[in-house]
Design a protein around this motif. Structure first.
Motif, PDB file in Angstrom:
ATOM      1  N   TYR A  57       0.830  -1.283  -0.023  1.00  0.00           N
ATOM      2  CA  TYR A  57       0.074   0.127   0.017  1.00  0.00           C
ATOM      3  C   TYR A  57       0.985   1.191  -0.115  1.00  0.00           C
ATOM      4  CZ  TYR A  57      -3.739   3.141   1.393  1.00  0.00           C
ATOM      5  OH  TYR A  57      -4.515   4.091   1.538  1.00  0.00           O
ATOM      6  N   ALA A  58       1.954   1.215   0.712  1.00  0.00           N
ATOM      7  CA  ALA A  58       2.743   2.304   0.775  1.00  0.00           C
ATOM      8  C   ALA A  58       3.505   2.736  -0.352  1.00  0.00           C
ATOM      9  CB  ALA A  58       3.826   1.966   1.882  1.00  0.00           C
ATOM     10  N   GLN A  59       3.852   1.731  -1.016  1.00  0.00           N
ATOM     11  CA  GLN A  59       4.413   1.727  -2.397  1.00  0.00           C
ATOM     12  C   GLN A  59       3.645   2.211  -3.585  1.00  0.00           C
ATOM     13  OE1 GLN A  59       7.616   1.762  -3.186  1.00  0.00           O
ATOM     14  NE2 GLN A  59       7.374   1.649  -5.444  1.00  0.00           N
ATOM     15  N   GLN A  60       2.504   1.517  -3.687  1.00  0.00           N
ATOM     16  CA  GLN A  60       1.393   1.923  -4.679  1.00  0.00           C
ATOM     17  C   GLN A  60       0.905   3.303  -4.269  1.00  0.00           C
ATOM     18  OE1 GLN A  60      -1.590  -1.100  -5.562  1.00  0.00           O
ATOM     19  NE2 GLN A  60       0.314  -2.670  -5.776  1.00  0.00           N
ATOM     20  N   CYS A  64       6.225   5.829  -0.496  1.00  0.00           N
ATOM     21  CA  CYS A  64       7.598   5.722  -0.268  1.00  0.00           C
ATOM     22  C   CYS A  64       8.317   6.897  -1.400  1.00  0.00           C
ATOM     23  CB  CYS A  64       7.815   4.484  -0.617  1.00  0.00           C
ATOM     24  SG  CYS A  64       7.351   3.004   0.489  1.00  0.00           S
ATOM     25  N   GLU A  65       7.861   6.888  -2.266  1.00  0.00           N
ATOM     26  CA  GLU A  65       8.771   7.852  -3.397  1.00  0.00           C
ATOM     27  C   GLU A  65       8.704   9.258  -2.995  1.00  0.00           C
ATOM     28  OE1 GLU A  65       8.589   9.005  -8.262  1.00  0.00           O
ATOM     29  OE2 GLU A  65       6.854   7.878  -7.275  1.00  0.00           O
ATOM     30  N   ASP A  72      11.443  -2.895  -3.604  1.00  0.00           N
ATOM     31  CA  ASP A  72      11.096  -4.013  -4.677  1.00  0.00           C
ATOM     32  C   ASP A  72      10.721  -5.108  -3.414  1.00  0.00           C
ATOM     33  OD1 ASP A  72      10.987  -6.200  -6.082  1.00  0.00           O
ATOM     34  OD2 ASP A  72      13.219  -5.854  -6.544  1.00  0.00           O
ATOM     35  N   ILE A  73       9.398  -5.582  -3.259  1.00  0.00           N
ATOM     36  CA  ILE A  73       8.794  -5.866  -2.330  1.00  0.00           C
ATOM     37  C   ILE A  73       8.509  -7.478  -2.783  1.00  0.00           C
ATOM     38  CG2 ILE A  73       6.991  -6.209  -0.387  1.00  0.00           C
ATOM     39  CD1 ILE A  73       6.380  -3.090  -1.265  1.00  0.00           C
ATOM     40  N   THR A  74       8.959  -8.306  -1.705  1.00  0.00           N
ATOM     41  CA  THR A  74       8.621  -9.789  -1.837  1.00  0.00           C
ATOM     42  C   THR A  74       7.888 -10.555  -0.932  1.00  0.00           C
ATOM     43  OG1 THR A  74      10.617 -10.618  -1.504  1.00  0.00           O
ATOM     44  CG2 THR A  74      10.378 -10.041  -3.643  1.00  0.00           C
ATOM     45  N   GLY A 252      10.812   7.154   6.790  1.00  0.00           N
ATOM     46  CA  GLY A 252       9.753   8.068   6.351  1.00  0.00           C
ATOM     47  C   GLY A 252       8.609   7.532   5.806  1.00  0.00           C
ATOM     48  N   CYS A 253       9.133   6.676   4.873  1.00  0.00           N
ATOM     49  CA  CYS A 253       8.013   5.828   4.330  1.00  0.00           C
ATOM     50  C   CYS A 253       6.827   5.162   5.037  1.00  0.00           C
ATOM     51  CB  CYS A 253       8.629   5.015   3.050  1.00  0.00           C
ATOM     52  SG  CYS A 253       7.347   3.488   2.559  1.00  0.00           S
ATOM     53  N   VAL A 254       7.400   4.381   6.009  1.00  0.00           N
ATOM     54  CA  VAL A 254       6.830   3.498   7.016  1.00  0.00           C
ATOM     55  C   VAL A 254       5.822   4.441   7.875  1.00  0.00           C
ATOM     56  CG1 VAL A 254       7.049   2.188   9.088  1.00  0.00           C
ATOM     57  CG2 VAL A 254       8.465   1.584   6.933  1.00  0.00           C
ATOM     58  N   GLN A 255       6.655   5.682   8.314  1.00  0.00           N
ATOM     59  CA  GLN A 255       5.677   6.472   9.107  1.00  0.00           C
ATOM     60  C   GLN A 255       4.601   7.258   8.388  1.00  0.00           C
ATOM     61  OE1 GLN A 255       6.269   7.167  12.974  1.00  0.00           O
ATOM     62  NE2 GLN A 255       4.341   7.601  12.267  1.00  0.00           N
TER      63      GLN A 255
END
Length: 325
Positions: A57-60, A64-65, A72-74, A252-255
């Protein structure tokens, strides 16, 4: 023959240390440092299910950007399995559980917690974990499972702590049951078939199992502590030292994702059919994890104390050294 608790923990740690001797540099498949202002991409693995959905969700959503990093998530089967990959340099960041990380740190692995992973709800009814039994089972409490087999996603991780605590509360010892390692997607069938008497599941597998008739007899995470921190994001000490800007961007992305889901949980739920490949009806009913961004010191200290009590640690590790976010 069942391996003793202390012996199993030592064997696990020794295996991890052997892996550590073969790697640990930050030159994985990602571009952690970035070049010419380029946003770095970090290779990350997290547990299949709700933890994985959080990072996806954070990436999409572009969070994160915006923070200055791409992921790159697995998917992984559980926290203990990703630590050798992290230490060998195959991953930049691992979504793990706090128990596996503390075991590794206690044995000299250069692990650093840089952000908080999943936490459970303050409300037991909204705990994203559940101890489940078959529809026709007469078991209503973990205290009735003495001598039985309980499915867990990986051995020697947070399961040992939460189930051990529940067993103690029921007047039993940790060794009074046998843990059997199974992937979350396979647990419901194993319970139905009688291969195991119970299983510790997380969402969305809990809701799927409920739809299939399985019964909840306990809420393992909130049973230990409402709001308990279960997960953590971890890097190696070397990676943290060589890539401080990438680590800061990941934090920062996680927060940002934790704040976004807390402020608008309906948006996260609406995204679950796509990011989790869930049926919309299932997405509407799953219990949503909590994420706090930073590490919860009270949870870490509680878990560590229990680890010492159960023999998973000989003595507490220095959390000031291990936790950097």
């Amino acid at each position: 023959m069942k391996i003793g608790f202390r012996t199993a923990a030592a064997m696990s740690a020794a295996a991890l240390l052997m892996t550590a001797c073969g790697g640990g540099d930050s030159e994985s498949g990602s571009d952690a440092g970035g070049e010419g202002g380029e946003i770095p991409t970090l290779s990350v693995a997290d547990t299949n299910g709700a933890p994985l959905y959080f990072l996806t969700y954070a990436q999409q959503e572009g969070l994160c950007e915006e923070a200055g990093v791409n992921l790159d998530i697995t998917a992984s089967s559980g926290g203990a399995t990703v630590i050798p990959q992290l230490v060998s340099g195959d991953l930049d960041v691992a979504g793990s559980n706090v128990v596996s990380v503390l075991i590794g740190a206690s044995q000299g692995l250069p692990l650093r917690m840089v952000a908080g992973g999943t936490s459970t709800s303050e409300d037991p009814e909204q705990d994203f974990s559940a101890l489940m039994v078959a529809p026709d089972s007469a078991v209503t409490d973990i205290g009735q499972l003495e001598g039985q087999r309980i499915a867990v996603n990986t051995l020697r991780n947070i399961n040992d702590i939460v189930l051990g605590s529940m067993l103690e509360e029921a007047g039993l010892s940790y060794d009074s049951v046998q843990f059997v390692e199974l992937p979350f997607p396979d647990m419901a069938a194993a319970v139905d078939n009688g291969d195991v008497a119970a299983a510790l599941m997380i969402e969305p597998f809990v809701s799927l199992a409920e739809d299939g008739g399985l019964k909840i007899i306990g809420r393992p995470y909130t049973a230990v502590k409402p709001g308990l921190q279960i997960g953590t994001y971890v890097v190696t000490e070397q990676f943290a030292q060589e890539n401080p800007e990438a680590v800061e961007a990941f934090q920062g992305c996680v927060q940002a994702a934790a704040d976004s889901i807390r402020e608008d949980p309906d948006a996260f739920r609406a995204a679950l059919p796509e990011i989790g490949d869930l049926e919309p009806a299932l997405a509407e009913k799953v219990r949503i994890n909590l994420w706090q961004g930073g590490s919860d010191e009270e949870s870490l200290e509680l878990v560590q104390d229990l680890m010492v009590d159960y023999g998973l640690l000989e003595e507490p590790v220095d959390l000031d050294e291990v936790v950097i976010g």
